[in-house]
Design a protein around this motif. Structure first.
Motif, short mmCIF file in Angstrom:
data_model
loop_
_atom_site.label_atom_id
_atom_site.label_comp_id
_atom_site.label_asym_id
_atom_site.label_seq_id
_atom_site.Cartn_x
_atom_site.Cartn_y
_atom_site.Cartn_z
N MET A 577 0.84 -1.19 0.00
CA MET A 577 0.00 0.00 0.00
C MET A 577 0.88 1.24 0.00
O MET A 577 2.00 1.21 0.51
CB MET A 577 -0.82 -0.01 1.29
N ARG A 578 0.39 2.33 -0.60
CA ARG A 578 1.01 3.64 -0.33
C ARG A 578 -0.02 4.46 0.42
O ARG A 578 -1.17 4.58 0.00
CB ARG A 578 1.41 4.32 -1.63
N LEU A 579 0.44 4.99 1.53
CA LEU A 579 -0.46 5.63 2.46
C LEU A 579 0.02 7.04 2.73
O LEU A 579 1.19 7.27 3.01
CB LEU A 579 -0.44 4.81 3.77
N GLY A 590 4.81 -2.87 2.34
CA GLY A 590 4.76 -4.11 1.55
C GLY A 590 5.34 -3.90 0.16
O GLY A 590 6.20 -3.06 -0.05
N GLY A 591 4.88 -4.68 -0.78
CA GLY A 591 5.40 -4.56 -2.13
C GLY A 591 4.79 -5.60 -3.04
O GLY A 591 3.70 -6.10 -2.77
N LYS A 592 5.53 -5.94 -4.08
CA LYS A 592 4.97 -6.83 -5.08
C LYS A 592 5.23 -8.30 -4.79
O LYS A 592 4.92 -9.15 -5.61
CB LYS A 592 5.56 -6.47 -6.45
N VAL A 593 5.84 -8.59 -3.67
CA VAL A 593 6.11 -10.00 -3.41
C VAL A 593 4.97 -10.58 -2.55
O VAL A 593 4.44 -9.90 -1.68
CB VAL A 593 7.47 -10.21 -2.72
N ALA A 598 8.77 -8.72 6.49
CA ALA A 598 9.65 -7.65 6.97
C ALA A 598 8.82 -6.53 7.58
O ALA A 598 8.08 -5.85 6.88
CB ALA A 598 10.51 -7.13 5.82
N GLY A 599 8.95 -6.34 8.88
CA GLY A 599 8.27 -5.23 9.54
C GLY A 599 6.82 -5.54 9.86
O GLY A 599 6.32 -6.64 9.60
N TYR A 600 6.17 -4.57 10.49
CA TYR A 600 4.76 -4.76 10.84
C TYR A 600 3.91 -4.77 9.56
O TYR A 600 4.19 -4.05 8.61
CB TYR A 600 4.29 -3.63 11.75
N ASP A 601 2.86 -5.58 9.60
CA ASP A 601 1.97 -5.71 8.45
C ASP A 601 0.96 -4.55 8.45
O ASP A 601 -0.21 -4.74 8.74
CB ASP A 601 1.26 -7.07 8.52
N LEU A 602 1.45 -3.34 8.15
CA LEU A 602 0.59 -2.17 8.29
C LEU A 602 -0.43 -2.07 7.16
O LEU A 602 -1.48 -1.46 7.33
CB LEU A 602 1.44 -0.89 8.36
N SER A 603 -0.11 -2.67 5.99
CA SER A 603 -1.12 -2.54 4.92
C SER A 603 -2.40 -3.29 5.28
O SER A 603 -3.47 -2.92 4.86
CB SER A 603 -0.59 -2.94 3.54
N ILE A 616 -5.42 6.08 1.89
CA ILE A 616 -4.89 5.07 0.99
C ILE A 616 -4.77 5.70 -0.40
O ILE A 616 -5.76 6.16 -0.96
CB ILE A 616 -5.83 3.84 0.93
N LEU A 617 -3.52 5.78 -0.90
CA LEU A 617 -3.33 6.33 -2.23
C LEU A 617 -3.39 5.22 -3.28
O LEU A 617 -4.02 5.37 -4.32
CB LEU A 617 -1.99 7.06 -2.33
N GLU A 618 -2.70 4.16 -3.01
CA GLU A 618 -2.79 3.03 -3.93
C GLU A 618 -2.56 1.73 -3.18
O GLU A 618 -2.00 1.72 -2.07
CB GLU A 618 -1.79 3.18 -5.09
N VAL A 619 -3.00 0.64 -3.78
CA VAL A 619 -2.89 -0.65 -3.13
C VAL A 619 -2.36 -1.66 -4.13
O VAL A 619 -2.64 -1.58 -5.33
CB VAL A 619 -4.26 -1.07 -2.54
N THR A 620 -1.51 -2.59 -3.63
CA THR A 620 -1.01 -3.67 -4.47
C THR A 620 -1.60 -4.97 -3.96
O THR A 620 -1.60 -5.22 -2.76
CB THR A 620 0.53 -3.72 -4.41
#
Lengths: 665, 429
Positions: A577-579, A590-593, A598-603, A616-620
């Motif tokens: 997510m981009r927040l 997060g990302g595309k994987v 890695a890190g807290y699951d904030l998305s 929320i600007l965008e979501v993957t």
């Protein structure tokens, strides 16, 4: 530390402090060591609660420990204090076959749960290699994976609710059914830095009718990876897609000839489902394999034959463990199509540092395990091995991947977090930790670079995210300006679920202008989309391209659907997510994987936060080659009441409460 | 200077004790295989914990002999961890090395017992018979409190564990017989079947005669396991040498024993001779070890010759740790048991887990041993077993005690007794 004070509060005989006892709780499955000041072998949840409350009062750090098989130093009491051992809390409290839910204590061994579930035709999907010994509590703290997670998802996809002792010593319960943000997702994978899990409700899955195993040899890693991509693109989701390189196969075969093909790459593919589907998919894979240049293909349905094919994969670590006293099992992730690149990089790095690495990977989700054998007593060798491991991770990050797919960050990779996350994102992680554990007593100094560690600005090496759209930049500017003036904002999508007017004095942030499909990646089957895209429109567009997402078919925007968590199962496929935060910073989560711990699951945490954590600007999310069932959207959702912990965490995101003020109580 | 092996024969080759223990990478995959870890949840009572304690002791980084002693002494030496371990770290041998490092002087009673076993076997047999007489007359029971207060609680516990006490031993029964001109095998009489339960030795003798033809009574010295586990290595070596020499004088046929603990130890003799200058003995020990067979191996081989009959009770098999983990004998005894019991054979859960007998363990760590025993008996009861088969003296004693206490519906037999009984019945039919 006044131990006598604690001793009088916990079960008799449960507090240990002899030098030998402290020594054996100074290690886990990795290399780091530190001795605690005392060890509590908890006999009850009440022991844990009292101990944590005492720690909170006395400002004594504590670390929860299951079986201690952690591979990243997560169980090491870096600052001494108390180790809370959960191994004796090992009862399966209930197993409801009809509802497919088990309630377990944290010290239940994964295999014991599997055995009990199998007796009623069910299984617990997460299957880390350590499953014979590791515990469900530890698995949840690390968000453990395993080979069959390709199809079934990792631990976070199978935990329905938890009870935890929080760092202030209070007992709390978190469930997917709670209103508001997904606090449960925050706890899973938080590596004990936010509390101690004391009870877990987990989902069980019916054992499929048939399981079929295939073993294929390929002339190159590239050919094997192209086969993996082709299988996914054909809409086939195997239960496992495992790969091994030639040196690994050779070391297995040296100990025990199994007739594995001695090709540069070997794929072990396992299908499950009903009999007809398995047969159909096996035939399809056979064809795909050949077209990708497979030199051999063996198939087995019989359990004994299947076991034989698996012996090579399962025996790989065993074979390596015999080559030297220690094996560094590195753990990184890359987007699937980058597997050939990472393999080449790993080979170069190994040569450079004069180490021998053996590759095992969960090819289906791009999760690689380069294994380096060494002797920890040779200090110079250890330095080379560690350096090689770190460079391999660096390569993963440079290729757009992540630092860990399933082993966690712990101590080993905490500094490397600065490669993967922007300074803004790291600061947010720190604020979340500060909010939940202000005294920093819950497994301190793990997961993130220590404050004051080398400047994070220069360390960031992840490929930069795509430019924000013009409209997104507009929103960012608006919030930045407002941040200086302490403006209140009303975040608004299509007003499908909440159409109350914007309060006087508040500035409206309309997200419907965020209308781009940013990237539709067919090689990795991921989709990045801006939050303002209408859900219906997204479905239409994707279907016209022959791909699908797990979202309900409903009105409103993607962002609105996620922010309101207006439907079950939304969390399953969210990857990143981009927040936009209220201070004007944009964080990249997060990302595309598809596998990433890695890190807290904030998305996932942000789902259900109703814009109060950020915009929320965008979501993957994951893409599918076939239509996937999605829960129906809940009609007429109302803004929720936030729990005390949800409000606490909100302060990490939006300390002034300036996003959607007054929306939640 | 402690009396230590210093070097071990590991699955990966000959290693120094330090190298052998350093092969433990702390992955923890052994933990659930360890009965004492499962029972206590304590890292110090896990194989990984014991390895680390020993390693720290060798590195001089642990000054806590009392706790180290507790950790190492609670090891059952069952070896289940080694079976689970990828690198097959020999935890039991390592724990013994650790115990030797910590032990000041061997308890005088153990020294005396081993001394008697080495040099005065006749006296040993006489003392046992005297003890058994006390047992029969019930005097020993009266003596238990006295034993406890005078520091011999081990003897008191032993007495409580034992029910029947034979007044004849195997030497009385088989000793005088002339060996056939060309025996097909030689029977190694371990101390258990020899002195404590001659019925087992007799059954083995009968079964082997029937399955393998005429054999000879080896009239062997004690194997030395008691000294190896609890006493001094010098004594263990002395007994090993005696056995090697004795066997060399007695043909080249297979030497078959019926207590898996002793047999596993006989097979490990080469490990006793790794010091420089011991080369010749190591060689002779290897030749000796290659001759040694566990009787359960023979039954497995001969499974097809075994009569299948009406057993009348659910029959299950309990793995002696030293057969399963010490000699990798999992399928052999089961093949025989299944052939004999047919459909009445059933596997019990946790068949491969130690019963808590483990030599003198049951007498030293009574509480822990009892916890393991309760679990074992519970597992046997869960399949409604009427007969439990096994292959070590220690398991036989421990299980008999447990069944008397918790599950008197079932009995424990040595696999030999089961085989001999079926052969007998078959002949009679």
């Amino acid at each position: 530390m006044r131990l006598s004070e604690l001793r009088s509060q916990v079960s008799a005989g449960s507090l240990l402090s002899s030098p030998a006892d402290l020594a054996v709780y100074s290690y886990d499955g990795a290399l780091d060591r530190a001795r605690p000041d005392a060890v509590l072998v908890a006999r009850s949840i009440e022991d844990i609660r009292r101990a944590v409350a005492w720690c909170a009062g006395a400002k004594v750090p504590f670390v929860a420990r299951g079986a201690g098989t952690n591979l990243s130093g997560g169980c090491i009491p870096l600052r001494g204090g108390l180790v809370i051992v959960l191994s004796r809390l090992n009862r399966i409290l209930s197993l409801d076959a009809a509802a497919r839910v088990a309630c377990v204590e944290p010290g239940v061994v994964n295999l014991d749960l599997q055995t009990q579930a199998e007796a009623v035709g069910l299984f617990y999907a997460p299957d880390p290699a350590s499953l014979k010994v590791s515990t469900i509590g530890g698995n949840a703290a690390e968000n453990a994976g395993g080979p069959r997670c390709l199809k079934y998802g990792v631990t976070t996809n199978h935990v329905l609710a938890v009870e935890a002792v929080m760092p202030d010593g209070t007992l709390a319960r978190f469930s997917h059914e709670d209103d508001g943000p997904e606090l449960l997702s925050l706890l899973i994978g938080s590596e004990g830095t936010l509390g101690v899990l004391t009870k877990l409700w987990v989902r069980l899955t019916p054992i499929p009718e048939e399981t079929r195993t295939l073993l294929a040899g390929f002339p190159s890693i590239d050919a094997a990876v192209s086969c993996v991509s082709a299988i996914i693109a054909a809409g086939i989701l195997p239960r496992c897609l495992e790969a091994m390189d030639r040196p690994t196969v050779e070391s297995v075969e040296a100990g025990r000839p199994l007739g594995y093909p001695k090709d540069p790459a070997v794929l072990l593919i396992e299908l499950d489902g009903d009999r007809a589907a398995c047969a159909r998919e096996a035939a399809a894979i056979d064809e795909i394999g050949r077209s990708c240049g497979a030199t051999s293909m063996r198939a087995a349905t019989d359990p004994a034959e299947r076991e034989l094919l698996w012996q090579g994969r399962r025996g790989a670590y065993a074979a390596l463990a015999r080559l030297a006293p220690n094996v560094l099992v590195e753990d990184g992730v890359v987007p699937r199509d980058k597997l050939p690149d990472i393999v080449r990089r790993i080979q170069q790095i190994s040569a450079k540092h004069r180490v021998k690495s053996y590759l095992l990977f969960h090819a289906g989700d791009g999760n690689i395990h380069p294994n380096i054998v060494y002797d920890e007593r040779d200090k110079e060798q250890v330095l080379r091995v560690k350096a090689a491991g770190h460079e391999m991770l660096q390569a993963c990050v440079e290729l757009g991947g992540s630092l860990s797919g399933e082993h966690g960050i712990g101590i080993d990779k905490r500094d490397a977090m600065a490669w993967l996350f922007t300074p803004e994102t790291l600061r947010l992680f720190h604020r979340v930790k500060d909010a939940v554990d202000p005294a920093h007593i819950a497994n301190p100094d793990k997961l993130f670079p220590l404050p004051g560690a080398a400047s994070t600005e220069k360390s960031f090496i992840r490929p930069p995210a795509a430019e924000l759209s013009e409209y997104a930049r507009l929103l960012v500017d608006k919030v930045r300006e407002g941040a200086a003036r302490k403006t209140f904002f009303r975040v608004r999508g299509a007003s499908t679920r909440w159409n109350a007017p914007t309060p006087d004095g508040a500035v409206e942030l309309l997200t419907t202008g965020l209308g781009r499909i940013v990237e539709l990646d067919r090689r990795n089957y991921t989709l990045t989309v801006e939050a303002g895209v209408a859900v219906q429109e997204l479905h239409r567009e994707l279907e016209s391209q022959g791909v699908f997402v797990r979202l309900p078919k409903c009105g409103g925007t993607v962002g609105g659907l996620l922010a309101a968590r207006a439907g079950g199962g939304l969390r399953e496929d969210i990857l990143g997510m981009r927040l936009l935060l209220s201070n004007g910073e944009v964080v990249e989560l997060g990302g595309k994987v598809v596998k990433n711990v890695a890190g807290y699951d904030l998305s996932r945490l942000v789902l259900g936060s109703w814009g109060t954590y950020g915009v929320i600007l965008e979501v993957t999310m994951k893409l599918h080659a076939r239509p996937v069932p999605a829960a129906k959207a809940a009609p007429g959702v109302q803004p929720p009441r936030f729990s005390a912990w949800a409000s606490t965490v909100r302060r990490a995101f939006d300390p002034g409460g300036r996003l959607n003020p007054g929306l939640v109580s | 200077m402690a009396d230590l092996l210093g070097r071990l024969l590991t699955d990966l080759g000959e290693r120094s004790t330090y190298d052998a223990v350093s092969q433990c990478s702390r992955c923890g995959y052994c933990e659930q295989a360890c009965p004492t870890y499962v029972a206590t949840g304590l890292e110090a009572q896990s194989p990984r914990g014991r390895n680390q304690i020993l390693r720290l002791m060798i590195e001089g980084k642990l000054d806590d002999p009392k706790a180290a002693q507790e950790a190492l002494s609670t090891c059952l030496l069952c070896g289940a961890c080694t079976t689970a371990c990828y690198a097959r770290v020999p935890v039991a041998d390592l724990a013994l090395e650790g115990r030797r490092m910590l032990r000041g002087k061997t308890h005088w009673l153990v020294r005396l017992a081993t001394r008697i076993m080495i040099s005065h076997r006749g006296l040993f047999a006489f003392l046992l018979k005297t003890a058994f007489l006390l047992k029969r007359t019930g005097l020993s029971k009266l003596g238990r409190p006295f034993l406890r207060v005078s520091g011999f609680s081990v003897l008191a516990a032993m007495d409580a564990h034992t029910e029947d006490a034979p007044l004849t031993n195997l030497d009385d029964e088989l000793g005088g017989q002339a060996a056939p001109a060309a025996p097909a095998w030689r029977y190694f009489a371990p101390c258990g079947p020899r002195y404590l339960m001659p019925r087992v030795g007799l059954a083995t003798w009968k079964a082997l005669q029937a399955l393998k033809g005429p054999g000879a009574y080896l009239d062997n010295p004690c194997c030395g396991l008691l000294a190896y586990n609890y006493g001094e290595l010098a004594h263990a070596r002395e007994l090993a040498k005696k056995n090697i020499v004795h066997a060399e004088k007695n043909g080249t046929e297979p030497i078959i024993g019926d207590c898996s603990s002793c047999v596993a130890f006989l097979k490990s003799y080469p490990q006793l001779f790794l010091e420089p200058g011991d080369g010749a003995w190591k060689e002779r020990a290897s030749v000796f070890a290659a001759r040694v067979r566990d009787v359960v191996e023979i039954y497995g081989e001969c499974a097809q010759m075994l009569p299948s009959g009406e057993v009348g009770a659910e029959t299950t098999y309990h793995d002696s740790c030293r057969a399963l983990n010490g000699q990798c004998l999992k399928n052999e005894p089961r093949r025989a048991a299944k052939a004999l019991a047919g459909s009445a054979y059933c596997e019990m859960p946790g068949a491969d887990t130690c019963c808590g007998g483990a030599g003198a363990f049951g007498f030293v760590h009574e509480e822990l041993s009892e916890a393991l025993l309760r679990k074992k008996v519970g597992n046997a009861a869960s399949v409604q077993a009427g007969v439990i088969l096994t292959s070590s003296t220690s398991c036989l004693t421990q299980l008999a005690h447990g069944l008397r206490k918790y599950y008197p519906e079932a009995k424990v037999l040595h696999l030999s007794e089961f085989v001999a009984g079926a052969l007998d019945k078959n002949r009679g039919a």
